[in-house]
Motif scaffolding. Structure first.
Motif, PDB file in Angstrom:
ATOM      1  N   ARG A   7      -0.941  14.867  -9.877  1.00  0.00           N
ATOM      2  CA  ARG A   7      -1.280  15.991 -10.749  1.00  0.00           C
ATOM      3  C   ARG A   7      -2.094  15.544 -11.958  1.00  0.00           C
ATOM      4  N   TRP A   8      -1.790  14.377 -12.486  1.00  0.00           N
ATOM      5  CA  TRP A   8      -2.515  13.878 -13.651  1.00  0.00           C
ATOM      6  C   TRP A   8      -3.816  13.165 -13.287  1.00  0.00           C
ATOM      7  N   GLY A   9      -4.097  13.032 -11.985  1.00  0.00           N
ATOM      8  CA  GLY A   9      -5.335  12.389 -11.569  1.00  0.00           C
ATOM      9  C   GLY A   9      -5.353  10.888 -11.775  1.00  0.00           C
ATOM     10  N   VAL A  10      -4.155  10.260 -11.856  1.00  0.00           N
ATOM     11  CA  VAL A  10      -4.108   8.813 -12.094  1.00  0.00           C
ATOM     12  C   VAL A  10      -4.780   8.058 -10.954  1.00  0.00           C
ATOM     13  N   ALA A  11      -4.565   8.529  -9.714  1.00  0.00           N
ATOM     14  CA  ALA A  11      -5.169   7.840  -8.571  1.00  0.00           C
ATOM     15  C   ALA A  11      -6.683   7.836  -8.682  1.00  0.00           C
ATOM     16  N   ASP A  12      -7.247   8.988  -9.029  1.00  0.00           N
ATOM     17  CA  ASP A  12      -8.709   9.066  -9.126  1.00  0.00           C
ATOM     18  C   ASP A  12      -9.237   8.164 -10.244  1.00  0.00           C
ATOM     19  N   ARG A  16     -11.533   4.842  -9.454  1.00  0.00           N
ATOM     20  CA  ARG A  16     -12.906   5.340  -9.554  1.00  0.00           C
ATOM     21  C   ARG A  16     -13.935   4.227  -9.333  1.00  0.00           C
ATOM     22  N   ARG A  17     -13.687   3.061  -9.904  1.00  0.00           N
ATOM     23  CA  ARG A  17     -14.656   1.966  -9.756  1.00  0.00           C
ATOM     24  C   ARG A  17     -14.720   1.434  -8.330  1.00  0.00           C
ATOM     25  N   MET A  18     -13.612   1.594  -7.617  1.00  0.00           N
ATOM     26  CA  MET A  18     -13.592   1.096  -6.242  1.00  0.00           C
ATOM     27  C   MET A  18     -13.961   2.172  -5.229  1.00  0.00           C
ATOM     28  N   MET A  19     -14.148   3.406  -5.691  1.00  0.00           N
ATOM     29  CA  MET A  19     -14.388   4.503  -4.769  1.00  0.00           C
ATOM     30  C   MET A  19     -15.582   4.289  -3.841  1.00  0.00           C
ATOM     31  N   PRO A  20     -16.741   3.800  -4.343  1.00  0.00           N
ATOM     32  CA  PRO A  20     -17.863   3.610  -3.398  1.00  0.00           C
ATOM     33  C   PRO A  20     -17.491   2.704  -2.222  1.00  0.00           C
ATOM     34  N   TRP A  21     -16.836   1.578  -2.518  1.00  0.00           N
ATOM     35  CA  TRP A  21     -16.453   0.653  -1.445  1.00  0.00           C
ATOM     36  C   TRP A  21     -15.396   1.285  -0.552  1.00  0.00           C
ATOM     37  N   LEU A  22     -14.391   1.942  -1.159  1.00  0.00           N
ATOM     38  CA  LEU A  22     -13.333   2.553  -0.376  1.00  0.00           C
ATOM     39  C   LEU A  22     -13.869   3.660   0.528  1.00  0.00           C
ATOM     40  N   GLN A  23     -14.764   4.473  -0.009  1.00  0.00           N
ATOM     41  CA  GLN A  23     -15.299   5.563   0.795  1.00  0.00           C
ATOM     42  C   GLN A  23     -16.149   5.053   1.944  1.00  0.00           C
ATOM     43  N   ARG A  24     -16.875   3.950   1.697  1.00  0.00           N
ATOM     44  CA  ARG A  24     -17.656   3.368   2.804  1.00  0.00           C
ATOM     45  C   ARG A  24     -16.742   2.910   3.936  1.00  0.00           C
ATOM     46  N   VAL A  30      -6.112   7.950  -2.967  1.00  0.00           N
ATOM     47  CA  VAL A  30      -4.662   8.062  -2.845  1.00  0.00           C
ATOM     48  C   VAL A  30      -4.111   6.912  -2.001  1.00  0.00           C
ATOM     49  N   VAL A  31      -4.750   6.624  -0.861  1.00  0.00           N
ATOM     50  CA  VAL A  31      -4.306   5.510  -0.021  1.00  0.00           C
ATOM     51  C   VAL A  31      -4.489   4.188  -0.769  1.00  0.00           C
ATOM     52  N   GLY A  32      -5.582   4.054  -1.524  1.00  0.00           N
ATOM     53  CA  GLY A  32      -5.784   2.832  -2.295  1.00  0.00           C
ATOM     54  C   GLY A  32      -4.684   2.613  -3.314  1.00  0.00           C
ATOM     55  N   LEU A  33      -4.295   3.665  -4.016  1.00  0.00           N
ATOM     56  CA  LEU A  33      -3.220   3.527  -4.994  1.00  0.00           C
ATOM     57  C   LEU A  33      -1.887   3.270  -4.304  1.00  0.00           C
ATOM     58  N   ALA A  34      -1.669   3.893  -3.139  1.00  0.00           N
ATOM     59  CA  ALA A  34      -0.435   3.632  -2.398  1.00  0.00           C
ATOM     60  C   ALA A  34      -0.341   2.164  -1.989  1.00  0.00           C
ATOM     61  N   LEU A  35      -1.460   1.576  -1.591  1.00  0.00           N
ATOM     62  CA  LEU A  35      -1.462   0.151  -1.256  1.00  0.00           C
ATOM     63  C   LEU A  35      -1.144  -0.697  -2.482  1.00  0.00           C
ATOM     64  N   ALA A  36      -1.697  -0.310  -3.645  1.00  0.00           N
ATOM     65  CA  ALA A  36      -1.403  -1.045  -4.868  1.00  0.00           C
ATOM     66  C   ALA A  36       0.078  -0.936  -5.230  1.00  0.00           C
ATOM     67  N   LEU A  37       0.648   0.268  -5.105  1.00  0.00           N
ATOM     68  CA  LEU A  37       2.069   0.448  -5.395  1.00  0.00           C
ATOM     69  C   LEU A  37       2.936  -0.359  -4.434  1.00  0.00           C
ATOM     70  N   SER A  38       2.446  -0.574  -3.216  1.00  0.00           N
ATOM     71  CA  SER A  38       3.255  -1.254  -2.209  1.00  0.00           C
ATOM     72  C   SER A  38       3.456  -2.726  -2.523  1.00  0.00           C
ATOM     73  N   PHE A  39       2.662  -3.293  -3.413  1.00  0.00           N
ATOM     74  CA  PHE A  39       2.954  -4.663  -3.828  1.00  0.00           C
ATOM     75  C   PHE A  39       4.318  -4.732  -4.500  1.00  0.00           C
ATOM     76  N   GLY A  66      -2.094   5.429   6.842  1.00  0.00           N
ATOM     77  CA  GLY A  66      -1.951   4.825   5.516  1.00  0.00           C
ATOM     78  C   GLY A  66      -0.553   4.289   5.305  1.00  0.00           C
ATOM     79  N   THR A  67       0.473   5.027   5.752  1.00  0.00           N
ATOM     80  CA  THR A  67       1.855   4.549   5.618  1.00  0.00           C
ATOM     81  C   THR A  67       2.088   3.287   6.433  1.00  0.00           C
ATOM     82  N   LEU A  68       1.483   3.196   7.618  1.00  0.00           N
ATOM     83  CA  LEU A  68       1.663   2.007   8.445  1.00  0.00           C
ATOM     84  C   LEU A  68       0.924   0.789   7.885  1.00  0.00           C
ATOM     85  N   MET A  69       0.021   0.993   6.921  1.00  0.00           N
ATOM     86  CA  MET A  69      -0.635  -0.137   6.263  1.00  0.00           C
ATOM     87  C   MET A  69       0.184  -0.683   5.098  1.00  0.00           C
TER      88      MET A  69
END
Length: 278
Positions: A7-12, A16-24, A30-39, A66-69
């Motif tokens: 809701r607060w847009g923390v994931a975005d 944001r800086r990694m979005m170009p690479w992630l989108q490619r 959201v999946v990127g932040l979930a991976l970071a939280l999984s550490f 994403g969950t299986l990653m």
């Protein structure tokens, strides 16, 4: 916390800086932040994806793969301790076994990554964002889902824990004293159903006593790890899958969790058996 992060847009903002690479590569913020939280905790990452799925920020394909990653990042944090324990208890055989576990988890991570990337999750997520929300307030839906899925989660935990002693006794009757491995090797494999540290301790003792060669100890450890895959998936994952996701989604997660890990278990067993066959 997952709802607030979305809701607060923390994931975005964080991604944001990694979005170009992630989108490619077909991975959204959201999946990127979930991976970071999984550490810190794969359950925290799964909770974030579950909240995103309910808020229609991601589609079901993205939430599934994403969950299986997520297990790999948290395993990378724990793996140095696992490696040190394995080497201290079982020497070189324990170290090779720990490397097998790491490679197996890494292979499953990249398998899920490629399936997620090829599944068109970004377009599906955009369509999900445009779809009308399900009826009912989010808070009411959460309590309804909790009341519906929590008893099933308790039941799955009870069944898993009840089956472990039965499976252990069955394996002892069928396999102990077999010809492919000495008795000590089957004991190591059976001990893995209880905990990996017990198997490593038995393997180290058998190596020191000359009852097992290094190749036999490695095969026994990998065999025991493979035999315990189903019970570990049910014991460790079923509860929070059914607690966080809708029941049909939780069943798909359990199925694909096993479907993606069992071929890797068989492959690792085949590789470990090669020195025994030569």
């Amino acid at each position: 916390m997952g709802e607030l992060i979305l809701r607060w847009g923390v994931a975005d903002r964080l991604m944001r800086r990694m979005m170009p690479w992630l989108q490619r590569h077909g991975i959204g913020p959201v999946v990127g932040l979930a991976l970071a939280l999984s550490f810190a905790s794969s359950k925290a990452g799964a909770a974030l994806l579950a909240s995103a799925l309910e808020e229609r920020r991601v589609d079901r394909h993205t939430a599934l793969w994403g969950t299986l990653m997520l297990p790999l990042p948290s395993y990378l944090r724990r793996w140095p301790a696992t490696f040190a324990l394995a080497v201290s208890l079982a020497g070189v055989a324990g170290g090779v076994f720990a490397l097998f576990l790491l490679l197996r988890s890494t292979a499953r991570f990249f398998l899920a990554f490629f399936i997620l990337r090829r599944g068109g999750g970004r377009n599906s997520a955009a369509a999900a964002d445009r779809a009308p929300a399900a009826p009912g307030a989010p808070g009411f839906r959460k309590w309804r889902n909790l009341l519906r899925t929590l008893p099933l989660a308790w039941l799955l935990f009870a069944v898993a824990y009840a089956l472990v002693p039965w499976a252990d006794a069955l394996l002892r009757r069928w396999f102990l004293g077999g010809t492919f491995l000495p008795l000590a090797g089957w004991t190591v494999a059976a001990a893995s159903l209880a905990h990996v540290s017990a198997a490593l301790a038995l393997a180290g003792g058998s190596l020191a006593a000359g009852e097992l060669t290094a190749a036999q100890a490695i095969f026994a450890l990998i065999l025991g790890s493979g035999l315990g895959v189903v019970t570990r998936v049910l014991r460790q994952n079923a509860g929070y899958y059914f607690g966080l996701f809708p029941p049909d989604m939780a069943r798909r997660l359990l199925f694909w969790n096993l479907a993606t890990i069992l071929p890797l278990v068989l492959l690792s067993l085949g590789l470990a058996a090669l020195p025994l066959a030569l």
